[in-house]
Scaffold this active site. Structure first.
Site, PDB file in Angstrom:
ATOM      1  N   GLU A 299       5.089   3.902   6.951  1.00 47.63           N
ATOM      2  CA  GLU A 299       3.405   3.832   6.565  1.00 47.63           C
ATOM      3  C   GLU A 299       3.384   5.622   6.410  1.00 47.63           C
ATOM      4  OE1 GLU A 299      -0.619   3.544   9.151  1.00 47.63           O
ATOM      5  OE2 GLU A 299       1.134   2.739   9.727  1.00 47.63           O
TER       6      GLU A 299
ATOM      7  N   ASP B  98      -0.049   7.828   6.266  1.00 48.27           N
ATOM      8  CA  ASP B  98      -1.426   7.911   6.445  1.00 48.27           C
ATOM      9  C   ASP B  98      -1.761   9.162   5.646  1.00 48.27           C
ATOM     10  OD1 ASP B  98      -1.470   5.528   7.724  1.00 48.27           O
ATOM     11  OD2 ASP B  98      -1.300   6.701   9.684  1.00 48.27           O
TER      12      ASP B  98
ATOM     13  N   GLU C 216      -7.004   9.575   7.482  1.00 49.08           N
ATOM     14  CA  GLU C 216      -7.777   8.858   8.362  1.00 49.08           C
ATOM     15  C   GLU C 216      -8.781   9.543   8.864  1.00 49.08           C
ATOM     16  OE1 GLU C 216      -5.266   5.846  10.575  1.00 49.08           O
ATOM     17  OE2 GLU C 216      -4.005   7.417  10.820  1.00 49.08           O
TER      18      GLU C 216
ATOM     19  N   HIS D 209       4.596   8.209   9.122  1.00 54.03           N
ATOM     20  CA  HIS D 209       5.441   7.334  10.234  1.00 54.03           C
ATOM     21  C   HIS D 209       6.591   6.617   9.663  1.00 54.03           C
ATOM     22  CE1 HIS D 209       1.848   6.897  12.690  1.00 54.03           C
ATOM     23  NE2 HIS D 209       1.081   7.123  11.828  1.00 54.03           N
TER      24      HIS D 209
END
Length: 451
Positions: free
Chosen positions: A224, A226, A229, A240
């Site tokens: 993942e 990101d 956020e 990640h």
């Protein structure tokens, strides 16, 4: 990411993996642009609602297969029989889920949407290509940009835009129990190996389903990235990586990394985050600050390779902003023991983890090199959500709860630790929202924004 659903269509939060025929599925138009130095071309993409939000009922009627946060054992005695007995419906995006397109190329996600049958909390959608597969992205040696308005997103909420290494067809070709595919938002995964996904690998997540937590035995894991956020007070971007590539299913809390088994996981649940506030810069992001969240702005993320070519290894992830026609470079770290930098790299992750006293699981699972392998094929995810597990304190407040505010890395933002309480947010800030627009996919570095 943990996404809470209080009540969905017909007062049930339910889903399935075969399409029904009661509600027409009409994904929301959200065209994006692919850019080079020579200009940008338009793609007729849409956004499709995640299967976890949809109504599922029996294939012979309208009885819910999942109701009151539990499976109906008559129709779902086990995972395989459940997909045979239940169908997944289309969605009324605006009326039931608060998902709309105020203008061409924009997407507004409301936090709470009231319907005659109850309320829907949050949403998660994916970018869909014209062929009804997810639009996939190769991010290496590219930049990705979008505009965002978080002015109506208070403390405790998260308007997230990120990439997950999901299957382009939602897992339909791999799993015979999945007859709905990407068109109905199936196949979600991320680095948290979420166990609240009700159908994984074409089967219902029935075994050991915990009615109180809404978690099952299985989790759905994948790398993942990101990109974004944030709320109006705090932001972070975080890679990640995972030891494995693509979507995989974990079994049981220990293998999925729940609780104290966090580092048993194949994925780096912590990630290597760049949060300006956490890194000692309290005046960079927020209302009236250098990046002023009272007004929209452009977020640009660049994935720099070791040789400046598409076949290079991921070396750095860079960030900049554009607001009111002015380019704002990402702020540099201001933490004792950490060399000043404004990019994510293996060296940055190692140094900042050491300074914060955190385990460098990011490096253990392969760091930037492993993340770069996953970035060759990613699916775009957009969402708005509240946090029933940690109250979003890991993003915008003090975290962990017992951490000393004076300790490096504990303070993630200026928000009160109680501001992320879901019950308070859902009752006092139901009209919150986030708006994304002008999604542009790269080509040449510097081609997706104007200085």
């Amino acid at each position: 990411m943990y996404l809470a659903i209080i009540c969905l269509y017909l007062a049930a939060s339910v889903l399935g993996q075969r399409p029904g025929n009661v509600i027409a599925e009409n994904a929301v138009s959200m065209p994006m642009q692919t850019c080079t130095k020579g200009g940008c071309t338009l793609e007729n993409t849409k956004v499709v609602l995640d299967a976890n939000w949809r109504w599922i009922h029996t294939n012979s009627g309208y009885t819910n297969c999942y109701n009151g946060n539990q499976w109906d054992p008559k129709y779902c005695p086990d995972g395989k029989k459940c997909v045979q007995n239940c169908v997944l419906e289309g969605a009324d995006y605006q009326k039931t889920y608060g998902i709309s397109s105020p203008s061409s190329g924009s997407l507004k996600l409301n936090f709470v949407t009231n319907t005659p049958n109850g309320k829907t909390v949050g949403s998660r959608v994916y970018l869909l290509a014209p062929n009804n597969n997810y639009r996939t992205f190769n991010l290496l040696n590219r930049e990705f940009s979008f505009d965002v308005d978080v002015s109506n997103l208070p403390c405790g909420l998260n308007g997230a835009l990120y990439f997950s290494q999901m299957d382009a067809d939602g897992g339909m070709s791999k799993h015979s129990g999945n007859k709905a595919g990407a068109k109905y938002g199936t196949g979600y995964c991320d680095a948290q190996c979420p166990q609240d996904i009700k159908f994984i690998n074409g089967e219902a997540n029935v075994n050991n389903w915990n009615r109180n937590s809404g978690f099952g035995n299985y989790g759905s894991c994948c790398p993942e990235m990101d990109i974004w956020e944030a709320n109006s007070d705090s932001t972070a971007y975080t890679p990640h990586p995972c030891r494995t590539l693509g979507q995989s299913r974990c079994s049981g809390n220990s293998q999925c990394g729940a609780g104290n088994s966090r580092y048993n996981n194949v994925c780096d649940r912590d990630g290597c985050d760049f949060n300006p506030y956490r890194l000692g810069n309290q005046n960079f992001f927020g209302p009236g600050k250098q990046v002023d969240t009272r007004r929209p702005f452009t977020v640009v993320t660049q994935f720099v390779t070791s040789n400046g070519q598409d076949n290079g290894q991921l070396k750095e992830i860079r960030r900049l902003y554009v607001q009111n026609g002015k380019v704002v470079q990402n702020v540099k770290t201001n933490i004792k023991g950490v060399s000043a930098t404004n990019v994510i790299s293996d060296a940055y992750c190692k140094n900042v983890k050491s300074a914060f006293g955190d385990r460098n699981y990011f490096g253990e699972v392969g760091g930037m090199g492993r993340m770069g392998q996953a970035l060759k094929s990613m699916v775009l995810v957009l969402s708005v959500w509240d946090d029933h597990v940690a109250g979003m304190k890991w993003l915008d407040s003090r975290y962990p709860d017992n951490g000393l505010p004076s300790k490096a890395g504990v303070m993630r933002g200026r928000c009160s630790p109680s501001s992320g309480d879901p019950n308070t947010l859902e009752s006092q800030s139901p009209g919150s929202s986030v708006t994304y627009s002008n999604i542009k996919q790269f080509g040449t570095m510097g081609s997706t924004y104007k200085s």
